[in-house]
Design a protein around this motif. Structure first.
Motif, PDB file in Angstrom:
ATOM      1  N   PRO A  49       0.791  -1.279  -0.015  1.00 59.62           N
ATOM      2  CA  PRO A  49      -0.089  -0.028   0.201  1.00 59.62           C
ATOM      3  C   PRO A  49       0.599   1.299   0.073  1.00 59.62           C
ATOM      4  O   PRO A  49       0.343   2.412  -0.363  1.00 59.62           O
ATOM      5  N   LYS A  50       2.207   1.423   0.325  1.00 60.60           N
ATOM      6  CA  LYS A  50       3.138   2.375   0.344  1.00 60.60           C
ATOM      7  C   LYS A  50       3.608   2.704  -0.888  1.00 60.60           C
ATOM      8  O   LYS A  50       4.401   3.742  -0.915  1.00 60.60           O
ATOM      9  N   ALA A 102       1.866   3.118  -3.844  1.00 58.76           N
ATOM     10  CA  ALA A 102       1.084   3.647  -4.661  1.00 58.76           C
ATOM     11  C   ALA A 102       1.675   4.806  -5.734  1.00 58.76           C
ATOM     12  O   ALA A 102       1.164   5.100  -6.788  1.00 58.76           O
ATOM     13  N   ASP A 103       2.661   5.589  -5.123  1.00 55.32           N
ATOM     14  CA  ASP A 103       3.370   6.365  -6.088  1.00 55.32           C
ATOM     15  C   ASP A 103       4.680   5.847  -7.027  1.00 55.32           C
ATOM     16  O   ASP A 103       5.063   6.933  -7.669  1.00 55.32           O
ATOM     17  N   ARG A 113      -1.065  -6.311  -6.060  1.00 60.34           N
ATOM     18  CA  ARG A 113      -1.748  -4.916  -5.610  1.00 60.34           C
ATOM     19  C   ARG A 113      -2.052  -3.924  -6.571  1.00 60.34           C
ATOM     20  O   ARG A 113      -2.735  -3.386  -6.871  1.00 60.34           O
ATOM     21  N   TYR A 114      -1.009  -4.266  -7.890  1.00 62.78           N
ATOM     22  CA  TYR A 114      -0.797  -3.041  -8.629  1.00 62.78           C
ATOM     23  C   TYR A 114      -0.448  -3.985 -10.107  1.00 62.78           C
ATOM     24  O   TYR A 114       0.467  -4.084 -10.451  1.00 62.78           O
ATOM     25  N   GLN A 131      -0.313   8.314 -14.310  1.00 62.74           N
ATOM     26  CA  GLN A 131      -0.684   8.660 -12.771  1.00 62.74           C
ATOM     27  C   GLN A 131      -0.715  10.117 -12.801  1.00 62.74           C
ATOM     28  O   GLN A 131      -1.605  10.571 -11.842  1.00 62.74           O
TER      29      GLN A 131
END
Length: 319
Positions: free
Chosen positions: A96-97, A99-100, A143-144, A175
């Motif tokens: 989750p950390k 995302a960028d 997750r991605y 993004q």
């Protein structure tokens, strides 16, 4: 040529050993020259070593993936020091950390970080298959699902390297678009910039993207997610000479009023020579860029296809 999608800070996840950290089981590293010396000029690496992160020492006994009654475990060959759950939990905590981040470079064959083809041993240690996925890597990719991912060894292949970098810049561009708030207009503009890149990789996905946007109503965020899936799936497919040649012919059509007979013939010949494998892509591409300077066309100038990554990386010279 539009270069606005190179302006932003790009973060790339990477196995720590690949940027030279001595975290491997034998206290060595596997520094990737391309990542550190070339790609590193344009991106910021965010390193992770899951094995060290869960408390394994450096140096340490090697661990491997073992199939125990259909369930994959990561442990010593004799089954002791089982770290499967720790690695999975760590992956679920880190994911989750991220995302960028706009891409990830994994360490090949690693039981924690391998992206594919990781060795899975039978319980008796006598046989193995090469169809495993690193326990940590699996969590990140789950997750991605459309995040551009690659392995260090595969980045030595010029075409795979160029493909990965192009995907990273496209993903980052999307993004940035999402972060600015999606709208129908912004999505249409984005797609118009990526039309020829999509066409070169996968003509069917190119058409699918067009159909998707044609039925866009107020469900912009949902359409955006579907569009990203189409774009990244298409770009994962290496563009063939045929795909490039067809795309170049489409682009050539924009100059049909300006070029005289012999200029058209020459450009046609360069495209056909490229299709036949006689010259690299840069030959017809350079000529098209030359005509674009001479006869400016806004629509073409915006095409990411003409410059999908910074020139200084020299990624299109070898094929």
């Amino acid at each position: 040529m539009s270069h606005q999608h190179f302006d932003t800070d790009i973060n790339i996840g990477i196995s720590a050993c690949l940027i030279g950290q001595k975290v491997r089981f034998d206290a060595s590293h596997k520094q990737s020259q391309f990542c550190v010396n070339e790609f590193g000029e344009h991106v910021k690496f965010v390193p992770y070593c899951p094995e060290v992160a869960i408390g394994l020492p450096v140096p340490r006994p090697t661990v491997r993936q073992i199939d125990v009654d259909g369930v994959i475990h990561v442990s010593r060959p004799d089954g002791t020091m089982d770290v499967t759950d720790k690695l999975r939990d760590y992956g679920q905590k880190v994911a989750p950390k991220l995302a960028d981040i706009s891409g990830y470079v994994f360490c090949a064959k690693s039981p924690s970080c391998g992206m594919e083809r990781v060795k899975v041993y039978s319980q008796d240690g006598k046989g193995s298959t090469s169809d495993g996925i690193g326990v940590f890597a699996r969590e990140i990719m789950k997750r991605y699902p459309y995040l551009p991912c690659e392995e260090n060894g595969r980045l030595n292949d010029a075409r795979l390297r160029e493909n990965f970098v192009a995907r990273v810049f496209a993903y980052k561009h999307f993004q940035t678009l999402e972060a600015s708030g999606l709208s129908k207009h912004k999505l249409m503009v984005f797609h118009s910039q990526y039309k020829y890149l999509l066409m070169s990789h996968d003509i069917l996905k190119y058409r699918e993207a067009g159909r998707l946007l044609a039925k866009m109503q107020d469900n912009v965020d949902e359409i955006g997610k579907q569009y990203l899936a189409i774009l990244m799936t298409a770009m994962k497919k290496i563009a063939s000479r045929k795909g490039h040649a067809n795309t170049l012919q489409h682009i050539q059509g924009y100059f049909s009023n300006e070029l005289n007979g012999s200029e058209k013939q020459e450009l046609c010949q360069h495209i056909e020579d490229y299709r036949a494998g006689l010259v690299p892509l840069m030959v017809p591409l350079t000529m098209i860029k030359h005509y674009l300077m001479e006869y400016p066309k806004d629509y073409l100038a915006q095409q990411v296809y003409l410059q999908p990554h910074p020139v200084s990386l020299k990624l299109r010279y070898s094929h």
